[in-house]
Design a protein around this motif. Sequence first.
Motif, PDB file in Angstrom:
ATOM      1  N   THR A  64      -4.555   1.132  -4.717  1.00  0.00           N
ATOM      2  CA  THR A  64      -4.300   1.799  -5.987  1.00  0.00           C
ATOM      3  C   THR A  64      -5.479   1.625  -6.937  1.00  0.00           C
ATOM      4  O   THR A  64      -5.951   2.588  -7.546  1.00  0.00           O
ATOM      5  N   PHE A  65      -5.970   0.393  -7.056  1.00  0.00           N
ATOM      6  CA  PHE A  65      -7.085   0.129  -7.969  1.00  0.00           C
ATOM      7  C   PHE A  65      -8.375   0.792  -7.509  1.00  0.00           C
ATOM      8  O   PHE A  65      -9.115   1.354  -8.306  1.00  0.00           O
ATOM      9  N   VAL A  66      -8.649   0.745  -6.211  1.00  0.00           N
ATOM     10  CA  VAL A  66      -9.860   1.390  -5.692  1.00  0.00           C
ATOM     11  C   VAL A  66      -9.768   2.897  -5.906  1.00  0.00           C
ATOM     12  O   VAL A  66     -10.727   3.529  -6.366  1.00  0.00           O
ATOM     13  N   GLY A  67      -8.630   3.480  -5.561  1.00  0.00           N
ATOM     14  CA  GLY A  67      -8.452   4.917  -5.757  1.00  0.00           C
ATOM     15  C   GLY A  67      -8.665   5.322  -7.201  1.00  0.00           C
ATOM     16  O   GLY A  67      -9.312   6.335  -7.492  1.00  0.00           O
ATOM     17  N   PHE A  68      -8.150   4.518  -8.122  1.00  0.00           N
ATOM     18  CA  PHE A  68      -8.319   4.810  -9.548  1.00  0.00           C
ATOM     19  C   PHE A  68      -9.787   4.707  -9.948  1.00  0.00           C
ATOM     20  O   PHE A  68     -10.309   5.562 -10.665  1.00  0.00           O
ATOM     21  N   LYS A  69     -10.459   3.668  -9.469  1.00  0.00           N
ATOM     22  CA  LYS A  69     -11.880   3.459  -9.808  1.00  0.00           C
ATOM     23  C   LYS A  69     -12.741   4.614  -9.287  1.00  0.00           C
ATOM     24  O   LYS A  69     -13.677   5.031  -9.943  1.00  0.00           O
ATOM     25  N   VAL A  70     -12.381   5.134  -8.107  1.00  0.00           N
ATOM     26  CA  VAL A  70     -13.193   6.176  -7.475  1.00  0.00           C
ATOM     27  C   VAL A  70     -12.838   7.568  -7.995  1.00  0.00           C
ATOM     28  O   VAL A  70     -13.726   8.390  -8.230  1.00  0.00           O
ATOM     29  N   ALA A  71     -11.545   7.858  -8.193  1.00  0.00           N
ATOM     30  CA  ALA A  71     -11.142   9.233  -8.522  1.00  0.00           C
ATOM     31  C   ALA A  71      -9.999   9.321  -9.532  1.00  0.00           C
ATOM     32  O   ALA A  71      -9.229  10.274  -9.507  1.00  0.00           O
ATOM     33  N   GLY A  72      -9.841   8.317 -10.369  1.00  0.00           N
ATOM     34  CA  GLY A  72      -8.830   8.395 -11.418  1.00  0.00           C
ATOM     35  C   GLY A  72      -7.410   8.258 -10.899  1.00  0.00           C
ATOM     36  O   GLY A  72      -7.171   7.729  -9.807  1.00  0.00           O
ATOM     37  N   ILE A  73      -6.475   8.751 -11.688  1.00  0.00           N
ATOM     38  CA  ILE A  73      -5.052   8.602 -11.365  1.00  0.00           C
ATOM     39  C   ILE A  73      -4.708   9.278 -10.041  1.00  0.00           C
ATOM     40  O   ILE A  73      -3.996   8.706  -9.214  1.00  0.00           O
ATOM     41  N   LEU A  74      -5.206  10.470  -9.819  1.00  0.00           N
ATOM     42  CA  LEU A  74      -4.920  11.165  -8.556  1.00  0.00           C
ATOM     43  C   LEU A  74      -5.501  10.383  -7.374  1.00  0.00           C
ATOM     44  O   LEU A  74      -4.870  10.292  -6.313  1.00  0.00           O
ATOM     45  N   GLY A  75      -6.656   9.791  -7.557  1.00  0.00           N
ATOM     46  CA  GLY A  75      -7.248   8.956  -6.515  1.00  0.00           C
ATOM     47  C   GLY A  75      -6.394   7.750  -6.192  1.00  0.00           C
ATOM     48  O   GLY A  75      -6.246   7.369  -5.028  1.00  0.00           O
ATOM     49  N   SER A  76      -5.783   7.149  -7.222  1.00  0.00           N
ATOM     50  CA  SER A  76      -4.919   5.992  -6.966  1.00  0.00           C
ATOM     51  C   SER A  76      -3.662   6.397  -6.207  1.00  0.00           C
ATOM     52  O   SER A  76      -3.222   5.678  -5.309  1.00  0.00           O
ATOM     53  N   VAL A  77      -3.115   7.549  -6.533  1.00  0.00           N
ATOM     54  CA  VAL A  77      -1.927   8.041  -5.819  1.00  0.00           C
ATOM     55  C   VAL A  77      -2.271   8.333  -4.356  1.00  0.00           C
ATOM     56  O   VAL A  77      -1.554   7.915  -3.432  1.00  0.00           O
ATOM     57  N   VAL A  78      -3.385   8.999  -4.137  1.00  0.00           N
ATOM     58  CA  VAL A  78      -3.799   9.378  -2.784  1.00  0.00           C
ATOM     59  C   VAL A  78      -4.106   8.134  -1.945  1.00  0.00           C
ATOM     60  O   VAL A  78      -3.700   8.035  -0.778  1.00  0.00           O
ATOM     61  N   ALA A  79      -4.828   7.158  -2.516  1.00  0.00           N
ATOM     62  CA  ALA A  79      -5.159   5.936  -1.785  1.00  0.00           C
ATOM     63  C   ALA A  79      -3.896   5.153  -1.432  1.00  0.00           C
ATOM     64  O   ALA A  79      -3.758   4.661  -0.307  1.00  0.00           O
ATOM     65  N   THR A  80      -2.979   5.065  -2.369  1.00  0.00           N
ATOM     66  CA  THR A  80      -1.727   4.339  -2.124  1.00  0.00           C
ATOM     67  C   THR A  80      -0.912   5.025  -1.032  1.00  0.00           C
ATOM     68  O   THR A  80      -0.409   4.359  -0.122  1.00  0.00           O
ATOM     69  N   LEU A  81      -0.801   6.333  -1.105  1.00  0.00           N
ATOM     70  CA  LEU A  81      -0.088   7.073  -0.052  1.00  0.00           C
ATOM     71  C   LEU A  81      -0.772   6.889   1.297  1.00  0.00           C
ATOM     72  O   LEU A  81      -0.106   6.725   2.324  1.00  0.00           O
ATOM     73  N   GLY A  82      -2.089   6.882   1.303  1.00  0.00           N
ATOM     74  CA  GLY A  82      -2.823   6.699   2.550  1.00  0.00           C
ATOM     75  C   GLY A  82      -2.541   5.365   3.199  1.00  0.00           C
ATOM     76  O   GLY A  82      -2.297   5.287   4.407  1.00  0.00           O
ATOM     77  N   VAL A  83      -2.538   4.290   2.422  1.00  0.00           N
ATOM     78  CA  VAL A  83      -2.376   2.961   3.003  1.00  0.00           C
ATOM     79  C   VAL A  83      -0.942   2.694   3.472  1.00  0.00           C
ATOM     80  O   VAL A  83      -0.728   1.906   4.385  1.00  0.00           O
ATOM     81  N   VAL A  84       0.047   3.376   2.889  1.00  0.00           N
ATOM     82  CA  VAL A  84       1.441   3.109   3.280  1.00  0.00           C
ATOM     83  C   VAL A  84       2.006   4.112   4.281  1.00  0.00           C
ATOM     84  O   VAL A  84       3.033   3.838   4.908  1.00  0.00           O
ATOM     85  N   THR A  85       1.385   5.248   4.462  1.00  0.00           N
ATOM     86  CA  THR A  85       1.947   6.317   5.305  1.00  0.00           C
ATOM     87  C   THR A  85       2.218   5.861   6.728  1.00  0.00           C
ATOM     88  O   THR A  85       3.323   6.047   7.248  1.00  0.00           O
ATOM     89  N   PHE A  86       1.223   5.282   7.369  1.00  0.00           N
ATOM     90  CA  PHE A  86       1.391   4.885   8.773  1.00  0.00           C
ATOM     91  C   PHE A  86       2.500   3.840   8.919  1.00  0.00           C
ATOM     92  O   PHE A  86       3.348   3.956   9.801  1.00  0.00           O
TER      93      PHE A  86
END
Length: 174
Positions: A64-86
């Motif tokens: 979540t924090f990395v996603g936010f740092k790289v691409a803002g709020i949408l980046g944090s959502v996408v990174a979080t979804l990515g890490v939990v999907t599998f």
Amino acid sequence: MLLLQIFFTFLKIGMFSFGGGYAMLPMIEKEIVNNHQWISYSDFIDIIGISQMTPGPIAINSATFVGFKVAGILGSVVATLGVVTFSFVIVSIATHYIIKFKDSVTLKSMLKGMKPALIGLIICAFLSLAKESFVNLKSILIGIVIAFISFKSKIHPIIVIVIAALMGLLLFSF
């Protein structure tokens, strides 16, 4: 394009990291610091520290924090979804089979073999973090005192973090 890269990077981390958040740290570091160079190693250490102090699993918080740092709020959502999907998909499918094969000698043997490997990954993450964190005698002293307190007492981790923060304030402010 960046959001897809973030999602698939954290999906890969979620797919190939076993043993919980601390075991994932070496792979997170390799992907976000070394391969993609989205953040610096110093920022990575800060994110790990923040992830440990906030509620929730360290891998999800880190994503979540990395996603936010790289691409803002949408980046944090996408990174979080990515890490939990599998994990979500696998747990949803595997629940039936785990119950069915819980007494399997093969399954028990595999899990026994994975435990030392997971400890090795956690030690690797510790050593990597230690190189950046233990930079002088003061930081080593804080680490030793906190390790002793954590090992010898039943003090809640939040109190241990507060003690470390106060020690940092005392030792590094003057």
